[in-house]
Structures are given as structure tokens and as C-alpha cells.
Design a protein around this motif. Sequence first.
Motif, PDB file in Angstrom:
ATOM      1  N   PRO A 103     105.022 -73.409 -10.146  1.00  0.00           N
ATOM      2  CA  PRO A 103     103.144 -73.505 -10.195  1.00  0.00           C
ATOM      3  C   PRO A 103     102.697 -73.916 -11.521  1.00  0.00           C
ATOM      4  CG  PRO A 103     104.024 -71.202  -9.331  1.00  0.00           C
ATOM      5  CD  PRO A 103     105.292 -72.215  -9.542  1.00  0.00           C
ATOM      6  N   ARG A 104     101.643 -74.454 -11.483  1.00  0.00           N
ATOM      7  CA  ARG A 104     101.036 -74.987 -12.741  1.00  0.00           C
ATOM      8  C   ARG A 104      99.813 -74.529 -13.066  1.00  0.00           C
ATOM      9  NH1 ARG A 104     100.902 -81.247 -12.208  1.00  0.00           N
ATOM     10  NH2 ARG A 104     100.445 -80.784 -10.156  1.00  0.00           N
ATOM     11  N   SER A 105      99.383 -74.044 -14.088  1.00  0.00           N
ATOM     12  CA  SER A 105      98.044 -73.313 -14.418  1.00  0.00           C
ATOM     13  C   SER A 105      97.076 -74.168 -14.084  1.00  0.00           C
ATOM     14  CB  SER A 105      98.226 -72.773 -15.863  1.00  0.00           C
ATOM     15  OG  SER A 105      96.970 -72.401 -16.237  1.00  0.00           O
ATOM     16  N   GLY A 106      95.763 -73.619 -13.309  1.00  0.00           N
ATOM     17  CA  GLY A 106      94.966 -74.738 -13.022  1.00  0.00           C
ATOM     18  C   GLY A 106      94.974 -75.296 -11.641  1.00  0.00           C
ATOM     19  N   ALA A 107      96.110 -75.545 -11.262  1.00  0.00           N
ATOM     20  CA  ALA A 107      96.341 -76.443 -10.257  1.00  0.00           C
ATOM     21  C   ALA A 107      96.012 -75.834  -8.856  1.00  0.00           C
ATOM     22  CB  ALA A 107      97.730 -76.660 -10.061  1.00  0.00           C
ATOM     23  N   MET A 108      95.303 -76.717  -8.016  1.00  0.00           N
ATOM     24  CA  MET A 108      94.892 -76.324  -6.638  1.00  0.00           C
ATOM     25  C   MET A 108      96.062 -75.646  -5.851  1.00  0.00           C
ATOM     26  SD  MET A 108      92.785 -78.311  -3.532  1.00  0.00           S
ATOM     27  CE  MET A 108      94.170 -79.535  -3.721  1.00  0.00           C
ATOM     28  N   PRO A 109      95.881 -74.350  -5.322  1.00  0.00           N
ATOM     29  CA  PRO A 109      97.029 -73.658  -4.528  1.00  0.00           C
ATOM     30  C   PRO A 109      96.917 -74.351  -2.939  1.00  0.00           C
ATOM     31  CG  PRO A 109      95.292 -72.236  -4.904  1.00  0.00           C
ATOM     32  CD  PRO A 109      94.598 -73.590  -5.545  1.00  0.00           C
TER      33      PRO A 109
ATOM     34  N   ARG B 188     111.782 -83.094   9.094  1.00  0.00           N
ATOM     35  CA  ARG B 188     111.624 -82.267   7.577  1.00  0.00           C
ATOM     36  C   ARG B 188     111.149 -83.373   6.580  1.00  0.00           C
ATOM     37  NH1 ARG B 188     115.674 -77.881   5.623  1.00  0.00           N
ATOM     38  NH2 ARG B 188     115.253 -77.127   7.486  1.00  0.00           N
ATOM     39  N   ASP B 189     111.604 -84.880   6.984  1.00  0.00           N
ATOM     40  CA  ASP B 189     111.254 -85.711   5.804  1.00  0.00           C
ATOM     41  C   ASP B 189     109.991 -85.871   5.889  1.00  0.00           C
ATOM     42  OD1 ASP B 189     111.434 -86.760   8.488  1.00  0.00           O
ATOM     43  OD2 ASP B 189     111.507 -88.781   7.916  1.00  0.00           O
ATOM     44  N   VAL B 190     109.060 -85.573   6.675  1.00  0.00           N
ATOM     45  CA  VAL B 190     107.531 -85.749   6.804  1.00  0.00           C
ATOM     46  C   VAL B 190     107.207 -84.855   5.970  1.00  0.00           C
ATOM     47  CG1 VAL B 190     105.476 -85.788   8.315  1.00  0.00           C
ATOM     48  CG2 VAL B 190     107.549 -86.600   9.184  1.00  0.00           C
ATOM     49  N   HIS B 191     107.602 -83.688   6.065  1.00  0.00           N
ATOM     50  CA  HIS B 191     107.210 -82.471   5.412  1.00  0.00           C
ATOM     51  C   HIS B 191     107.660 -82.507   3.676  1.00  0.00           C
ATOM     52  CE1 HIS B 191     105.813 -79.848   8.321  1.00  0.00           C
ATOM     53  NE2 HIS B 191     106.991 -79.370   8.724  1.00  0.00           N
ATOM     54  N   ALA B 192     108.632 -83.367   3.461  1.00  0.00           N
ATOM     55  CA  ALA B 192     109.121 -83.627   2.104  1.00  0.00           C
ATOM     56  C   ALA B 192     108.262 -84.770   1.677  1.00  0.00           C
ATOM     57  CB  ALA B 192     110.588 -84.172   2.071  1.00  0.00           C
TER      58      ALA B 192
ATOM     59  N   VAL C 214     103.171 -86.065  -1.676  1.00  0.00           N
ATOM     60  CA  VAL C 214     101.641 -86.309  -2.041  1.00  0.00           C
ATOM     61  C   VAL C 214     100.897 -85.309  -2.698  1.00  0.00           C
ATOM     62  CG1 VAL C 214      99.887 -87.133  -0.722  1.00  0.00           C
ATOM     63  CG2 VAL C 214     102.005 -87.989  -0.170  1.00  0.00           C
ATOM     64  N   LEU C 215     101.075 -83.940  -2.180  1.00  0.00           N
ATOM     65  CA  LEU C 215     100.332 -82.662  -2.413  1.00  0.00           C
ATOM     66  C   LEU C 215     100.538 -82.692  -4.145  1.00  0.00           C
ATOM     67  CD1 LEU C 215     100.593 -80.453   0.457  1.00  0.00           C
ATOM     68  CD2 LEU C 215      98.439 -81.768  -0.281  1.00  0.00           C
ATOM     69  N   GLU C 216     101.662 -82.730  -4.592  1.00  0.00           N
ATOM     70  CA  GLU C 216     102.203 -82.495  -5.948  1.00  0.00           C
ATOM     71  C   GLU C 216     101.443 -83.525  -6.663  1.00  0.00           C
ATOM     72  OE1 GLU C 216     105.831 -79.722  -5.312  1.00  0.00           O
ATOM     73  OE2 GLU C 216     106.177 -81.674  -6.039  1.00  0.00           O
ATOM     74  N   ALA C 217     101.526 -84.945  -6.114  1.00  0.00           N
ATOM     75  CA  ALA C 217     101.099 -85.952  -7.136  1.00  0.00           C
ATOM     76  C   ALA C 217      99.458 -85.869  -7.118  1.00  0.00           C
ATOM     77  CB  ALA C 217     101.517 -87.384  -6.311  1.00  0.00           C
TER      78      ALA C 217
ATOM     79  N   THR D   4      99.569 -77.027  -6.348  1.00  0.00           N
ATOM     80  CA  THR D   4     100.668 -76.281  -6.466  1.00  0.00           C
ATOM     81  C   THR D   4     100.884 -75.729  -5.021  1.00  0.00           C
ATOM     82  OG1 THR D   4     100.432 -75.582  -8.585  1.00  0.00           O
ATOM     83  CG2 THR D   4     101.716 -74.201  -7.219  1.00  0.00           C
ATOM     84  N   VAL D   5     102.153 -76.250  -4.450  1.00  0.00           N
ATOM     85  CA  VAL D   5     102.509 -76.094  -3.053  1.00  0.00           C
ATOM     86  C   VAL D   5     103.452 -74.739  -3.026  1.00  0.00           C
ATOM     87  CG1 VAL D   5     103.411 -77.084  -0.768  1.00  0.00           C
ATOM     88  CG2 VAL D   5     102.231 -78.402  -2.605  1.00  0.00           C
ATOM     89  N   SER D   6     102.972 -74.053  -1.837  1.00  0.00           N
ATOM     90  CA  SER D   6     103.889 -72.864  -1.674  1.00  0.00           C
ATOM     91  C   SER D   6     104.092 -72.831  -0.137  1.00  0.00           C
ATOM     92  CB  SER D   6     103.064 -71.549  -1.836  1.00  0.00           C
ATOM     93  OG  SER D   6     102.724 -71.418  -3.197  1.00  0.00           O
ATOM     94  N   LEU D   7     105.447 -72.302   0.303  1.00  0.00           N
ATOM     95  CA  LEU D   7     105.917 -72.365   1.719  1.00  0.00           C
ATOM     96  C   LEU D   7     105.636 -70.940   2.113  1.00  0.00           C
ATOM     97  CD1 LEU D   7     109.058 -74.419   1.289  1.00  0.00           C
ATOM     98  CD2 LEU D   7     106.937 -75.449   1.719  1.00  0.00           C
TER      99      LEU D   7
END
Length: 224
Positions: free
Chosen positions: A152-158, A172-176, A181-184, A188-191
Motif C-alpha cells: 500500500p502507498r500513502s494517499g493511493a486510491m484503494p 488469471r493472466d487477465v487478473h494480472a 493497469v490499476l497500479e500504473a 493500491t490493490v487488495s484481494l
Amino acid sequence: MKLHVVDDELASCVSCGLCLPHCPTYRVSGEEAASPRGRIAVMRLLHWEDAPPDDEAVGFLEACVQCRACETACPSGVPYGRLIEGAKESLAAVGRITPRWQRLAYRSLGHHRLLVAGSRVLALAQRLRLVPRRVGLPRLPLRAAPLRPAPPRSGAMPVWLFTGCVMDAWQRDVHAATLRVLEAAGATVSLPGAGAACGGARHGHAGLADPARARATRVIRALP
């Protein structure tokens, strides 16, 4: 037979035909009964005229892929998704669709490790040419790298990424790619946890309404 549908919703279709170009099964077959308004006509016969659910009627309802593209094109706002789900729920209740072996297969979707293990066995069988092409399975991966979100990064959109059951086991390659893309984009992505292993979509499409609702409720509880 009586269907699990609302009469006013079933009556809301005026058979204008604007849905036809948006229906994939109608575009492929050209058959009126394979269109949304055609299937609604079949539902009316079953629900209002007590017509028997014969093989032809069931076949046209079963062939719907439930993409709901017709809903966006409908000027009358016909809730086709609810209608087809209610019709399939009724057909499943009397044993006209979704036989026992399918119901057993759907039960496994909530057990993710079992699903992944079974998918790997199927993938190996594909490599050995033991699975006929007519079955229609995509090429399954023998291995799938685990998803590893960045810290997680401070201030990043969850963002919570719902991975699901079949999608995670087979694509799963589509999820990857989605994760990258989301992180770019600065998120901040959570599962989600194990409770979100299956959203129940396949159950709903098969007319198994109660298991679908139960799995959807588990997903909701597994997310903040």
C-alpha cells in the motif's frame, strides 16, 4: 407452468424488435424464438397460457447467454435479465434444466483449491489430447502465478479486485494484467479473502437462485 416472474415486467415488452441486432444468438441463428422478444413470447406461453415446458421451449430459453445487451437497447426498459433468471429458476425447480451432475459441478466452484486442482488436471488432459475439442473448453493453464499486489502507498486510491472462481482458475493472466493497469494508474490493490471465492453468477444463470444468493452474500461480507 407458473414462472418466477412479475406479470407487469413480462407484459412490458412491446415486441418492437430493437433488441434483435444486439442479441448474439439471434444474429447467429436468425430465429425469432432465439431473440429476447421471442424468448419473452415463450415465457408468456408458459406463464400465462400454461403451455408445457417442452424440449423446444426449454432449448430456446437455455440458449440465451444472458449477456443482457438487449436491455441497453430496449426503449421500454424491459428487465430481461430478471425475466430470464426467473424463467430458468422455475425450469430448474421442476428438473427441466441443470441436471444433478451440473449441480454437483457448481458446488465445487465455492471450493477454490479444489477448482484449481481440477483445472490443472483438465489442462494436462488437454495437452495429452484426451479432451475433445467439441467440448468447447478454452486452453487451460498448467500453472498460474499467484497475484501479488504491491505494498500500500500513502494517499493511493484503494481498489479491491474481485477474482472469482472460474476466472481466477482459467484466466488469471487477465487478473494480472488488470492488477498492472490499476497500479500504473496509482491505485493500491487488495484481494478479498476466501469468502469471495465465488460470486454465484454461474449458479444464477443455471436457475439455482438460492445458491447464487448465498454466494453473493458471502462475497459482500468478504469485502469492506
